[in-house]
Write an enzyme that holds these catalytic residues in place. Structure first.
Site, PDB file in Angstrom:
ATOM      1  N   TYR A  23       0.793  -1.235   0.000  1.00 46.88           N
ATOM      2  CA  TYR A  23       0.000   0.000   0.000  1.00 46.88           C
ATOM      3  C   TYR A  23       0.830   1.292   0.000  1.00 46.88           C
ATOM      4  O   TYR A  23       0.264   2.379  -0.089  1.00 46.88           O
ATOM      5  CB  TYR A  23      -0.957  -0.002   1.199  1.00 46.88           C
ATOM      6  CG  TYR A  23      -1.923  -1.170   1.162  1.00 46.88           C
ATOM      7  CD1 TYR A  23      -2.811  -1.316   0.090  1.00 46.88           C
ATOM      8  CD2 TYR A  23      -1.931  -2.136   2.162  1.00 46.88           C
ATOM      9  CE1 TYR A  23      -3.686  -2.390   0.035  1.00 46.88           C
ATOM     10  CE2 TYR A  23      -2.804  -3.219   2.112  1.00 46.88           C
ATOM     11  CZ  TYR A  23      -3.675  -3.340   1.045  1.00 46.88           C
ATOM     12  OH  TYR A  23      -4.539  -4.405   0.978  1.00 46.88           O
ATOM     13  N   ASN A  74     -13.299   3.779  -1.056  1.00 45.11           N
ATOM     14  CA  ASN A  74     -12.404   2.635  -0.983  1.00 45.11           C
ATOM     15  C   ASN A  74     -12.959   1.764   0.145  1.00 45.11           C
ATOM     16  O   ASN A  74     -12.679   2.015   1.311  1.00 45.11           O
ATOM     17  CB  ASN A  74     -10.975   3.081  -0.682  1.00 45.11           C
ATOM     18  CG  ASN A  74     -10.017   1.890  -0.642  1.00 45.11           C
ATOM     19  OD1 ASN A  74     -10.446   0.736  -0.652  1.00 45.11           O
ATOM     20  ND2 ASN A  74      -8.732   2.177  -0.584  1.00 45.11           N
ATOM     21  N   HIS A  80     -14.941  -7.144  -0.649  1.00 46.96           N
ATOM     22  CA  HIS A  80     -15.029  -8.563  -1.018  1.00 46.96           C
ATOM     23  C   HIS A  80     -16.080  -9.327  -0.218  1.00 46.96           C
ATOM     24  O   HIS A  80     -16.275 -10.516  -0.448  1.00 46.96           O
ATOM     25  CB  HIS A  80     -13.652  -9.211  -0.832  1.00 46.96           C
ATOM     26  CG  HIS A  80     -12.522  -8.342  -1.287  1.00 46.96           C
ATOM     27  ND1 HIS A  80     -12.321  -8.030  -2.615  1.00 46.96           N
ATOM     28  CD2 HIS A  80     -11.562  -7.653  -0.606  1.00 46.96           C
ATOM     29  CE1 HIS A  80     -11.270  -7.211  -2.722  1.00 46.96           C
ATOM     30  NE2 HIS A  80     -10.800  -6.973  -1.510  1.00 46.96           N
ATOM     31  N   ASP A  87     -25.972  -3.159  -1.252  1.00 43.71           N
ATOM     32  CA  ASP A  87     -27.388  -2.755  -1.245  1.00 43.71           C
ATOM     33  C   ASP A  87     -27.522  -1.252  -1.029  1.00 43.71           C
ATOM     34  O   ASP A  87     -28.331  -0.591  -1.692  1.00 43.71           O
ATOM     35  CB  ASP A  87     -28.150  -3.512  -0.149  1.00 43.71           C
ATOM     36  CG  ASP A  87     -28.341  -4.984  -0.491  1.00 43.71           C
ATOM     37  OD1 ASP A  87     -28.173  -5.352  -1.672  1.00 43.71           O
ATOM     38  OD2 ASP A  87     -28.666  -5.762   0.431  1.00 43.71           O
ATOM     39  N   HIS A 100      -9.220   1.490  -5.393  1.00 44.63           N
ATOM     40  CA  HIS A 100      -8.281   0.719  -4.574  1.00 44.63           C
ATOM     41  C   HIS A 100      -6.869   1.184  -4.868  1.00 44.63           C
ATOM     42  O   HIS A 100      -6.535   1.472  -6.021  1.00 44.63           O
ATOM     43  CB  HIS A 100      -8.401  -0.774  -4.877  1.00 44.63           C
ATOM     44  CG  HIS A 100      -9.786  -1.287  -4.617  1.00 44.63           C
ATOM     45  ND1 HIS A 100     -10.229  -1.574  -3.355  1.00 44.63           N
ATOM     46  CD2 HIS A 100     -10.837  -1.480  -5.437  1.00 44.63           C
ATOM     47  CE1 HIS A 100     -11.497  -1.954  -3.421  1.00 44.63           C
ATOM     48  NE2 HIS A 100     -11.897  -1.887  -4.680  1.00 44.63           N
ATOM     49  N   LEU A 101      -6.062   1.225  -3.814  1.00 42.11           N
ATOM     50  CA  LEU A 101      -4.639   1.550  -3.997  1.00 42.11           C
ATOM     51  C   LEU A 101      -3.962   0.454  -4.810  1.00 42.11           C
ATOM     52  O   LEU A 101      -3.215   0.716  -5.749  1.00 42.11           O
ATOM     53  CB  LEU A 101      -3.955   1.655  -2.631  1.00 42.11           C
ATOM     54  CG  LEU A 101      -4.381   2.836  -1.760  1.00 42.11           C
ATOM     55  CD1 LEU A 101      -4.320   2.452  -0.299  1.00 42.11           C
ATOM     56  CD2 LEU A 101      -3.509   4.045  -2.037  1.00 42.11           C
ATOM     57  N   SER A 102      -4.213  -0.787  -4.412  1.00 42.27           N
ATOM     58  CA  SER A 102      -3.584  -1.925  -5.084  1.00 42.27           C
ATOM     59  C   SER A 102      -4.459  -2.386  -6.251  1.00 42.27           C
ATOM     60  O   SER A 102      -5.640  -2.031  -6.322  1.00 42.27           O
ATOM     61  CB  SER A 102      -3.386  -3.067  -4.084  1.00 42.27           C
ATOM     62  OG  SER A 102      -4.638  -3.527  -3.605  1.00 42.27           O
ATOM     63  N   ARG A 111      -9.453 -11.628  -3.347  1.00 42.74           N
ATOM     64  CA  ARG A 111      -9.603 -10.180  -3.596  1.00 42.74           C
ATOM     65  C   ARG A 111     -10.092  -9.894  -5.012  1.00 42.74           C
ATOM     66  O   ARG A 111     -10.398  -8.759  -5.359  1.00 42.74           O
ATOM     67  CB  ARG A 111      -8.273  -9.460  -3.390  1.00 42.74           C
ATOM     68  CG  ARG A 111      -7.845  -9.410  -1.953  1.00 42.74           C
ATOM     69  CD  ARG A 111      -6.626  -8.530  -1.787  1.00 42.74           C
ATOM     70  NE  ARG A 111      -5.891  -8.947  -0.619  1.00 42.74           N
ATOM     71  CZ  ARG A 111      -6.166  -8.560   0.624  1.00 42.74           C
ATOM     72  NH1 ARG A 111      -7.132  -7.704   0.860  1.00 42.74           N
ATOM     73  NH2 ARG A 111      -5.460  -9.017   1.641  1.00 42.74           N
TER      74      ARG A 111
HETATM   75  C1  DQA Z   1      -7.707  -2.163  -0.757  1.00 42.24           C
HETATM   76  C2  DQA Z   1      -7.695  -3.607  -1.285  1.00 42.24           C
HETATM   77  C3  DQA Z   1      -8.483  -4.525  -0.388  1.00 42.24           C
HETATM   78  O1  DQA Z   1      -8.448  -5.849  -0.888  1.00 42.24           O
HETATM   79  C4  DQA Z   1      -7.904  -4.526   1.004  1.00 42.24           C
HETATM   80  O2  DQA Z   1      -8.709  -5.297   1.879  1.00 42.24           O
HETATM   81  C5  DQA Z   1      -7.676  -3.165   1.563  1.00 42.24           C
HETATM   82  C6  DQA Z   1      -7.210  -2.093   0.670  1.00 42.24           C
HETATM   83  C7  DQA Z   1      -6.810  -1.227  -1.600  1.00 42.24           C
HETATM   84  O3  DQA Z   1      -6.980  -0.014  -1.466  1.00 42.24           O
HETATM   85  O4  DQA Z   1      -5.941  -1.693  -2.349  1.00 42.24           O
HETATM   86  O5  DQA Z   1      -7.802  -2.934   2.767  1.00 42.24           O
HETATM   87  O6  DQA Z   1      -9.035  -1.671  -0.824  1.00 42.24           O
END
Ligand code: DQA
Length: 148
Positions: A23, A74, A80, A87, A100-102, A111
């Protein structure tokens, strides 16, 4: 000035200390400052929030129809798992972007499925801190085009 709610889910308060190889080293305060700065350039006020609680995320999403022009989120780990967040997203009639960062699609199998993405217009994933900047650009375009 348009106003956008930006919600950060669980454990994102630990950015900069947690799994820095995945991250990065930037903490959430710095991401908040960069997001507000980007918003200012586009004349969008960013209401930047973080919580570790699913119920609080849902209550915040319920504010969007009345008080905001769009939603960026985010959802972190809830991405997941949370049908309840999905909803609540489906009840929002404003532009919505998930980030998402990743890159969640090149990580663990569990994921690769985003439940929450079914409730948003689009998803940005894998650009680190820049995912926030790109999400603000995306929501700006959706707002300008009156996407509902
Ligand atoms: C995340 C990716 C998710 O899988 C993970 O649980 C996170 C960060 C991301 O920003 O990459 O907490 O949302």
């Amino acid at each position: 000035m348009k106003e956008v709610l930006l919600i950060n889910g669980p454990n994102l308060n630990l950015l900069g200390k947690r799994e820095v190889d995945v991250y990065g080293e930037t903490d959430l305060e710095e991401i908040k400052n960069k997001s507000i700065e980007k918003g200012n350039l586009l004349k969008i006020k960013i209401d930047f929030r973080q919580t570790n609680s699913e119920g609080e995320i849902i209550n915040w999403i319920h504010e969007v129809n009345e008080k905001f022009d769009g939603l960026i989120m985010n959802p972190a780990g809830y991405t997941h798992t949370s049908i309840s967040i999905l909803d609540s997203l489906k009840s929002v009639k404003k532009p919505k972007v998930e980030l998402h960062l990743s890159n969640i699609y090149n990580r663990e199998e569990y994921r690769k499925k985003s439940l929450t993405s079914e409730g948003v217009h689009g998803i940005i994933s894998g650009f680190g801190v820049n995912s926030y900047i790109l999400a603000i650009e995306a929501i700006n375009e959706l707002i300008k085009n009156s996407i509902r």
